[in-house]
Scaffold this active site. Structure first.
Site, short mmCIF file in Angstrom:
data_model
loop_
_atom_site.label_atom_id
_atom_site.label_comp_id
_atom_site.label_asym_id
_atom_site.label_seq_id
_atom_site.Cartn_x
_atom_site.Cartn_y
_atom_site.Cartn_z
N GLU A 42 0.83 -1.19 0.00
CA GLU A 42 0.00 0.00 0.00
C GLU A 42 0.88 1.26 0.00
O GLU A 42 0.68 2.17 -0.80
CB GLU A 42 -0.90 -0.02 1.23
N ASP B 142 -5.50 -3.74 -1.93
CA ASP B 142 -5.48 -2.30 -2.18
C ASP B 142 -4.08 -1.86 -2.63
O ASP B 142 -3.95 -1.01 -3.51
CB ASP B 142 -5.96 -1.50 -0.97
#
Lengths: 698, 408
Positions: B112, B169
């Site tokens: 991330e 993500d």
């Protein structure tokens, strides 16, 4: 660079990376300024393929100081490497002024600061869109990045990535990067391509010269390849030349493994050479490992005396429980049973195997024919172990030992105990029949006979009077060490309320429950340790969670989970959950709740009995603790209708009578307990009665 | 302060989730990108469902009247962060090796963070740093067999990769940043890399939940068969602005549905009394998402990003954003970690990086200028500083009036 090219081709061919071969044709990585390395490629690639790109760059810039520094660095890395002879030509031809950025790039590259090289290239390109980094720098950069990815992927077990990076960057697959080759070999092995693994090792042993790396290659092969393939690789050992190989340690290891396999299988023999190799290992190291192997080999190949010596050596070398097991087994094989028992006794707690050999040895000691003369202390220490381990063979042996030493009552009790632990044990049944016959206990005798008549001829004969007692067993014997200790259930000490609480509930089911709990735990991991509401879980999930919570001893939370399972689960789940819930309550000593829970779903007959008995036990104990003796007796009587009353509960019964002043009843109970061998506890009770009644009569 | 991708794996439970007819409503309102709309071709309208649609419209109109105009408006990103702001960030959180350091989490790095780093370097038009961060990402994290990035890298461990699972993500952010950068800097190398990751995300992390298609937080451990309360999802993993880009990169996957069902899920999980989604949601039990097992039932550090992602994607019409803006305003409870069951506040978050989220909402929804105190970047820890710059980049690009010097 030509050398690098040819080595790559070899690697590609050997490794079967056919697809790459096309991508990296000879022109794939053309070096600058037509440079060729000095001399022709040495046979067998004795010289590693050194990355000379930075060196060439500095030379082309005429930077002698850096050229020398780089030569020194490469020499340190590759002792056999010689600098190329054409550097001066490069330098002479280098008429262009040195580019300070390129110099910085190569320096960063040399220092392995790859991200910064990338950054600097990007920066320069942003300023000058026409600028392109030199091709060899790009190639060098990509190679380093590929190596990093390959190493990282291999450290994280991402074997497909290892193989795809190797496929995309075949220039990595050279003797300069032996570590990369090893990792690729392992990736093949981990993806079930052992033939390719062997090919990589073969490539390495054929082409790469460093003797330490060659040896390490075989050590890696030992961990990844079948032994036969490792043995095949030994043919590449170089016996001559400047730095010959010494693969003897690999040969020894293979020999050791062969002997190890044969050591546990009496039908397999090891060759004299292999045995000699293990003997050599024993001499040359201080480890117990090879000693143990040879010990077991001798043990299983008819030489317990030599095995005993070896296990002794292994013990001296801290061989631990395994060595002790072998030592005890060798003593037994040498029929030195007294020594074996004494030795094994000391080690019995170390590992399950050590306990097993102790029980075996003790049983053998007791069962000798003719009956041995045993030290009372020896028998006394065997008894509690056999009892705690619930070892039926041991109980039977104690039965015969008692029988043969004219302790018939004790013998009868041991046979009974053995049958309790293994109901199908015919010899114990026979022993019980003999003892009850000798004691003239007709009812007991008839009971055994009626149970066994159809299954045991000798028991039937006994009843029919055709075989009045076995000659051997009933032969008169000299008085022996008296059996001070008759069988005694583990959970009996004083008026053992505490002990009973700990050990008693559901002894039979504990194992099944533990299995469920452990399974649940391994399914959920620490998952169930987190406090949370089970609402919303499916029946099965809630059930699993319940068992998991039981395992980490959080019964009240388990109750909630089991409730959810009862509410949402299928019939089988509900039954299981109600069972679990009862156990959970029992664990918290909430007996009424447990009783209610048990009724929440229909249970099998045997579980009903188990739960019922457990609930009543706890109820009795709780009442006893609270000095509510009438209730204690009520609960015990109810329980006795379900299952036989064990001695520890009989004691509770006795003391309850005693406390209610029903001395006659108490005396009866304590006497009964005394007869089954609980003499100490029973005597305490009987003395107390004596005292109390004396006081009354005074 | 820590946010973690959890490991998970447990027995299977099947689920049904989603009200199918409603989904078609979203279909008709798919991404309305001006130039090329990758989705319109994929929005086959089925005549047979029309009666259903009509029947449902009135129902949906009342509860989600505004959601019909949902759309993703692509961001330019490049050039929206000042070099001073970026330098302040870079010098604190980006090492020379290209590693973005999570300073509140034992100085570990994660996919991330690398994705954010790439995105912010692009926003600052700093190709130098972009290359640097990419180099680390590529060599240290993008090593999984399936083409996704391992999520956790710890400088104090050996091997450095301490958890080889991915965090979806992170993968989305990396692929998205690469694709955007490829456009700006005309670099085919980035496109190739972005495409690989997009395909891997499509192949490995899309999970079914009833009739919905959801983004699983990781390739392993979150599916219906992986844990009793599975599938488990994290709404803040829906980087809404990235889906149209993924659809160009890997058109063989149904990104439109993932996007749409994410919105649906958000509606459902904010329908309760407290009106906040838990960071980790179990979709196991039918229609209603529930806080997942083993996680605090909190609207926490993860979920704070949801409004930011919605704003960045231009999805400002969601009614929930208004409610959140109210809740977050200074007169009410402000930005906080909140228990979604009880509504109790566990922790108030006052860092600039959290405060600016409320300011961005107020600006986007009501045109309120960003307060002066939030105009100057004062980097503290990695995570709030990142949120700050992401918000500021958005404000600079889409709402300059809220941050212009003319504004009070």
């Amino acid at each position: 660079m030509r050398l690098v090219g040819s080595a790559i081709t070899t690697a590609i061919l050997i490794l079967g990376f056919a697809a790459i071969a096309q991508q990296t044709g000879p022109g794939g990585s053309q070096p600058p300024a037509g440079s060729l390395p000095s001399g022709s490629p040495p046979a067998n690639g004795a010289q590693p393929q050194v990355d000379e790109s930075a060196l060439r760059y500095f030379a082309s810039q005429g930077d002698t100081r850096r050229v020398n520094a780089e030569i020194a660095r490469l020499r340190a890395l590759y002792p056999n490497w010689t600098p190329p002879s054409d550097l001066s030509q490069l330098s002479a031809g280098g008429s262009a002024p040195p580019d300070p950025l390129l110099e910085r790039l190569w320096n960063l590259y040399r220092e392995d600061r790859i991200a910064e090289v990338r950054a600097a290239i990007a920066e320069r390109q942003a300023a000058d869109t026409n600028w392109k980094p030199p091709e060899e720098l790009v190639t060098a950069l990509e190679t380093v990045e590929a190596r990093r990815r390959l190493v990282n992927a291999s450290d994280s077990g991402q074997w497909q990535t290892v193989l795809s990076v190797a496929t995309e960057s075949p220039s990595l697959l050279t003797c300069t990067n032996v570590d990369v080759l090893w990792r690729v070999a392992e990736a093949f092995a981990r993806t079930d391509q052992p033939i390719r693994t062997r090919d990589v090792y073969t490539y390495l042993l054929t082409n790469c010269a460093n003797p330490a790396e060659r040896l390490a290659t075989l050590q890696k092969a030992l961990t990844l390849l079948p032994e036969q393939q490792v043995a095949d690789l030994l043919q590449f050992e170089r016996r001559t030349g400047e730095s010959p190989d010494d693969f003897s340690s690999i040969r020894d290891e293979l020999a050791r493994r062969r002997v190890e396999r044969a050591s546990l299988d009496s039908k397999m023999t090891a060759s004299a050479e292999d045995l000699a190799a293990v003997e050599r290992l024993i001499r040359n190291t201080n480890e117990a490992g090879p000693v143990l192997i040879l010990g077991w080999y001798n043990y299983h190949h008819g030489n317990p005396a030599r095995a005993l010596e070896l296990f002794k050596t292994a013990l001296d070398r801290n061989g631990g429980a395994k060595a002790a097991e072998g030592y005890a087994m060798s003593l037994r094989a040498l029929e030195r049973l007294t020594d074996a028992e004494a030795f094994a006794y000391e080690w019995r707690e170390r590992a399950p195997e050590n306990m097993k050999i102790y029980l075996d040895v003790a049983t053998a000691l007791l069962s000798q024919d003719p009956a041995p003369r045993l030290d009372a202390r020896v028998v006394a220490r065997i008894v509690p172990v056999v009892t705690a381990q619930r070892f039926p063979d041991g109980a039977q042996a104690l039965g015969w030992y008692s029988y043969n030493t004219q302790q018939i009552r004790t013998a009868r009790d041991w046979f009974r105990t053995a049958l309790g632990w293994r109901p199908e044990d015919e010899p114990s049944a026979y022993g019980l029949a003999l003892s009850t016959q000798r004691l003239n206990e007709r009812a007991a005798f008839n009971a055994v006979v009626s149970q066994w008549r159809g299954r045991s001829e000798r028991i039937a004969d006994l009843a029919d009077g055709t075989n009045p007692g076995s000659g051997r067993r009933s032969a008169p014997v000299q008085p022996r060490a008296e059996m001070e200790t008759a069988p005694r259930p583990a959970a009996a000490r004083q008026v053992a309320v505490e002990r009973i609480e700990v050990e008693q509930p559901l002894a039979r089911t504990e194992e099944g429950v533990r299995l469920r709990q452990t399974q649940a735990r391994s399914t959920l991991g620490r998952g169930c340790a987190m406090t949370r509401n089970p609402t919303g879980l499916s029946g099965d999930a809630a059930l699993t969670r319940g068992w998991c919570l039981m395992e980490i001893n959080r019964p009240l939370e388990a109750v909630a989970a089991f409730d959810q399972a009862i509410a949402t689960g299928s019939g089988r789940t509900r039954e299981e959950a109600a069972y679990g819930k009862s156990l959970a309550y029992l664990r918290k000593n909430l007996t009424s709740e447990a009783a209610i829970a048990a009724a929440e779903a229909p249970q099998t007959r045997s579980r009903q009995v188990e739960l019922g008995a457990s609930i009543l036990t706890q109820r009795a104990l709780a009442a006893y603790r609270d000095k509510r003796y009438v209730e204690t007796l009520l609960a015990l009587s109810e329980r006795a209708r379900l299952v036989p009353e064990q001695n520890d509960l009989l004691l509770i019964r006795g003391w309850s009578y005693f406390n209610l002043g029903r001395y006659k009843d108490a005396e009866q109970v304590f006497r009964a307990v005394q007869r089954t061998g609980h003499s100490e506890e029973a005597s305490v009770g009987l003395n107390a009665i004596q005292e109390a009644t004396d006081q009354v009569s005074q | 302060m820590t946010r973690q991708v959890p490991r998970a794996s447990d027995p299977k439970v099947d689920t049904i989730f989603g009200i199918h007819p409603m989904l078609n409503l979203f279909n008709s309102a798919s991404f309305s990108a001006e130039n090329r709309d990758p989705f319109s071709a994929r929005c086959a309208r089925r005549a047979s469902l029309l009666p259903w649609l009509l029947a449902m419209i009135s129902l949906v109109m009342t509860s989600m009247a505004s959601s019909q105009s949902l759309s993703v408006q692509p961001l330019k990103i490049a050039g929206t962060i000042s070099s001073a702001d970026w330098e302040a960030y870079r010098s604190r959180f980006v090492e020379d090796s290209g590693r973005v350091v999570d300073t509140a989490n034992g100085n570990i790095s994660h996919s991330e963070g690398q994705g954010y780093g790439l995105l912010l370097a692009l926003a600052a038009s700093d190709r130098r740093s972009f290359e640097q961060i990419l180099s680390f990402t590529f060599t240290e994290l993008l090593i999984r067999d399936d083409g996704l990035a391992v999520w956790k890298w710890d400088p104090g461990a050996k091997p450095r990769v301490t958890d080889r699972n991915n965090a979806t993500d992170g993968d989305l952010l990396i692929a998205y940043a690469l694709a955007k950068a490829a456009e700006v800097w005309q670099e085919p190398r980035y496109t190739t890399a972005a495409q690989k990751i997009a395909r891997a995300i499509g192949k490995n992390t899309l999970g079914r939940s009833g009739r919905s298609l959801v983004l699983l937080p990781g390739a392993d451990g979150f599916g219906a068969g992986d844990r009793p309360d599975g599938p488990v999802v994290n709404l803040s993993y829906w980087v809404f602005e990235a889906f149209p880009v993924m659809a160009v990169l890997a058109p063989e996957y149904e990104w439109n549905r993932v996007w749409r069902d994410g919105v649906m899920l958000l509606q459902q999980s904010t329908a309760g009394r407290v009106r906040l989604p838990a960071d980790w949601l179990s979709l196991q039990s039918g229609l209603q998402p529930k806080p997942a097992d083993g996680f605090p039932p909190e609207f926490g550090y993860n979920s704070l990003r949801i409004p930011l992602y919605l704003l960045r994607a231009g999805m400002t019409d969601l009614e929930w954003l208004r409610a959140l803006k109210q809740r977050w305003s200074a007169e009410n409870e402000g930005v906080a970690v909140v228990n979604v069951v009880t509504g109790q506040i566990r922790e108030r978050l006052t860092d600039q990086g959290y405060a600016i989220l409320q300011a961005a909402l107020a600006c986007a929804l009501e045109g309120t200028p960003v307060p002066a105190a939030l105009r100057t970047f004062e980097p503290s820890l990695y995570y709030p500083s990142t949120l700050y710059l992401l918000a500021k980049s958005l404000l600079g690009e889409k709402y300059p009036q809220c941050v212009s010097s003319a504004a009070p």
